[in-house]
Design a protein around this motif. Structure first.
Motif, PDB file in Angstrom:
ATOM      1  N   TRP A 294      -1.270 -25.228   2.702  1.00  0.00           N
ATOM      2  CA  TRP A 294      -2.163 -24.775   1.631  1.00  0.00           C
ATOM      3  C   TRP A 294      -3.548 -25.398   1.747  1.00  0.00           C
ATOM      4  O   TRP A 294      -4.314 -25.414   0.787  1.00  0.00           O
ATOM      5  N   ARG A 295      -3.889 -25.909   2.910  1.00  0.00           N
ATOM      6  CA  ARG A 295      -5.075 -26.761   3.058  1.00  0.00           C
ATOM      7  C   ARG A 295      -6.392 -26.070   2.711  1.00  0.00           C
ATOM      8  O   ARG A 295      -7.382 -26.743   2.388  1.00  0.00           O
ATOM      9  N   ASP A 296      -6.454 -24.751   2.753  1.00  0.00           N
ATOM     10  CA  ASP A 296      -7.704 -24.044   2.468  1.00  0.00           C
ATOM     11  C   ASP A 296      -7.794 -23.535   1.035  1.00  0.00           C
ATOM     12  O   ASP A 296      -8.797 -22.912   0.659  1.00  0.00           O
ATOM     13  N   ILE A 297      -6.794 -23.797   0.221  1.00  0.00           N
ATOM     14  CA  ILE A 297      -6.800 -23.350  -1.169  1.00  0.00           C
ATOM     15  C   ILE A 297      -7.390 -24.459  -2.038  1.00  0.00           C
ATOM     16  O   ILE A 297      -6.985 -25.620  -1.932  1.00  0.00           O
ATOM     17  N   PRO A 298      -8.360 -24.130  -2.895  1.00  0.00           N
ATOM     18  CA  PRO A 298      -9.019 -25.149  -3.713  1.00  0.00           C
ATOM     19  C   PRO A 298      -8.030 -26.012  -4.506  1.00  0.00           C
ATOM     20  O   PRO A 298      -7.118 -25.491  -5.148  1.00  0.00           O
ATOM     21  N   GLY A 299      -8.252 -27.322  -4.423  1.00  0.00           N
ATOM     22  CA  GLY A 299      -7.407 -28.274  -5.134  1.00  0.00           C
ATOM     23  C   GLY A 299      -6.401 -28.987  -4.263  1.00  0.00           C
ATOM     24  O   GLY A 299      -5.920 -30.062  -4.616  1.00  0.00           O
ATOM     25  N   THR A 300      -6.071 -28.399  -3.114  1.00  0.00           N
ATOM     26  CA  THR A 300      -5.077 -29.008  -2.228  1.00  0.00           C
ATOM     27  C   THR A 300      -5.567 -30.352  -1.697  1.00  0.00           C
ATOM     28  O   THR A 300      -6.711 -30.483  -1.268  1.00  0.00           O
ATOM     29  N   ILE A 301      -4.681 -31.338  -1.744  1.00  0.00           N
ATOM     30  CA  ILE A 301      -4.931 -32.629  -1.103  1.00  0.00           C
ATOM     31  C   ILE A 301      -3.718 -32.929  -0.235  1.00  0.00           C
ATOM     32  O   ILE A 301      -2.611 -33.083  -0.742  1.00  0.00           O
ATOM     33  N   SER A 302      -3.938 -32.993   1.074  1.00  0.00           N
ATOM     34  CA  SER A 302      -2.827 -33.153   2.011  1.00  0.00           C
ATOM     35  C   SER A 302      -2.995 -34.414   2.837  1.00  0.00           C
ATOM     36  O   SER A 302      -4.093 -34.736   3.298  1.00  0.00           O
ATOM     37  N   LEU A 303      -1.906 -35.149   2.998  1.00  0.00           N
ATOM     38  CA  LEU A 303      -1.875 -36.308   3.873  1.00  0.00           C
ATOM     39  C   LEU A 303      -1.139 -35.962   5.154  1.00  0.00           C
ATOM     40  O   LEU A 303      -0.271 -35.081   5.169  1.00  0.00           O
ATOM     41  N   GLN A 304      -1.466 -36.657   6.241  1.00  0.00           N
ATOM     42  CA  GLN A 304      -0.689 -36.523   7.464  1.00  0.00           C
ATOM     43  C   GLN A 304       0.726 -37.039   7.218  1.00  0.00           C
ATOM     44  O   GLN A 304       0.937 -37.984   6.442  1.00  0.00           O
ATOM     45  N   GLN A 305       1.684 -36.423   7.867  1.00  0.00           N
ATOM     46  CA  GLN A 305       3.075 -36.801   7.606  1.00  0.00           C
ATOM     47  C   GLN A 305       3.341 -38.269   7.919  1.00  0.00           C
ATOM     48  O   GLN A 305       4.077 -38.938   7.191  1.00  0.00           O
ATOM     49  N   ASP A 306       2.745 -38.792   8.981  1.00  0.00           N
ATOM     50  CA  ASP A 306       2.998 -40.187   9.315  1.00  0.00           C
ATOM     51  C   ASP A 306       2.407 -41.119   8.271  1.00  0.00           C
ATOM     52  O   ASP A 306       2.921 -42.228   8.049  1.00  0.00           O
ATOM     53  N   LEU A 307       1.341 -40.685   7.597  1.00  0.00           N
ATOM     54  CA  LEU A 307       0.770 -41.504   6.532  1.00  0.00           C
ATOM     55  C   LEU A 307       1.698 -41.528   5.316  1.00  0.00           C
ATOM     56  O   LEU A 307       1.843 -42.572   4.657  1.00  0.00           O
TER      57      LEU A 307
END
Length: 249
Positions: A75-88
């Motif tokens: 969902w990275r291009d939808i406004p509001g999404t905050i995504s972390l890398q899986q290893d993080l």
């Protein structure tokens, strides 16, 4: 049944007392990502927090502040999404575990509301087994398939739950004021042959962000499922404490 024990609201002395009585800490695991036009971005956080509090009421476990971000690449291009890398995400779990283990916690419980956190939890817990003496368990809607069969009137989209009858019903129970059921829709996107074998993602497939039939959700279904999950999670926490702490001490 008592009030939930929320670490953010307690003093250091109250936390010490709670750990002396039942040395278990719960980390709610969520995500910040779209859930259709009828649900807020915090669905996975709110539901993880809800069940963490319910388990705390039943067991006396402490509830830590929630992990509000997960792996939400789709969902990275939808406004509001905050995504972390899986290893993080894995590293955060490990750091939380190391932190709480230093002052008497004997068991850490991860209660998850976001499906994509499951891999990070699995591998973080495996690594922690070799690094800490404190055991860690991870929970994500125990007996989910049976509950879906018993309570839902619509099928899932290829076994996935997202902004559907299931999550919407739970939110109607846990956070009804944040649900706009008039905007709920039914959508079962076509599944491409290369889905799951390429970078084709959920964000490429659904127009509404719903995968299932959110229009069939009800508060009553949510209440029944919430009671089932809360009771099962609480029992699993008690079993884990007995098996992994009491019998090994």
């Amino acid at each position: 049944m008592t009030k939930p024990k929320l670490m953010m609201e307690l003093t250091r002395d109250e936390i010490k007392e709670a750990l002396a009585a039942f040395p278990v800490v719960i980390l709610p695991m969520g995500a910040t990502e779209q859930h259709g036009h009828h649900l807020p971005l915090g669905v996975d956080i709110y539901l993880a927090e809800y069940f963490a509090k319910e388990v705390s009421k039943q067991t006396g476990a402490l509830v830590s502040p929630s992990m509000p971000f997960g792996y939400s690449w789709v969902w990275r291009d939808i406004p509001g999404t905050i995504s972390l890398q899986q290893d993080l995400v894995e590293e955060v779990i490990k750091d939380v575990a190391t932190s709480v283990s230093r002052y008497g916690t004997k068991l850490l419980v991860l209660i998850n509301g976001h499906d994509s956190n499951n891999s990070a939890m699995k591998y973080a817990v495996r690594e922690l087994e070799d690094e800490l003496a404190m055991p860690v368990i991870y929970l994500f809607y125990p007996d989910l398939n049976q509950v879906l069969k018993d309570q839902m009137d619509s099928p899932t989209w290829h076994g996935m739950i997202h902004a559907c009858e299931f999550e919407t019903s739970l939110m109607l129970h846990a956070k009804e004021e944040l649900v706009d059921q008039e905007k709920a829709v039914k959508e079962y996107p076509e599944k491409p042959d290369l889905y799951g074998m390429s970078t084709i993602s959920l964000g490429d497939l659904s127009k509404s962000g719903v995968f299932g039939d959110a229009t069939l959700a009800t508060k009553e279904k949510g209440a029944r499922m919430a009671e089932t999950f809360a009771n099962e999670m609480s029992e699993l926490v008690r079993k884990a404490y007995e098996e992994f702490v009491l019998k090994r001490s």
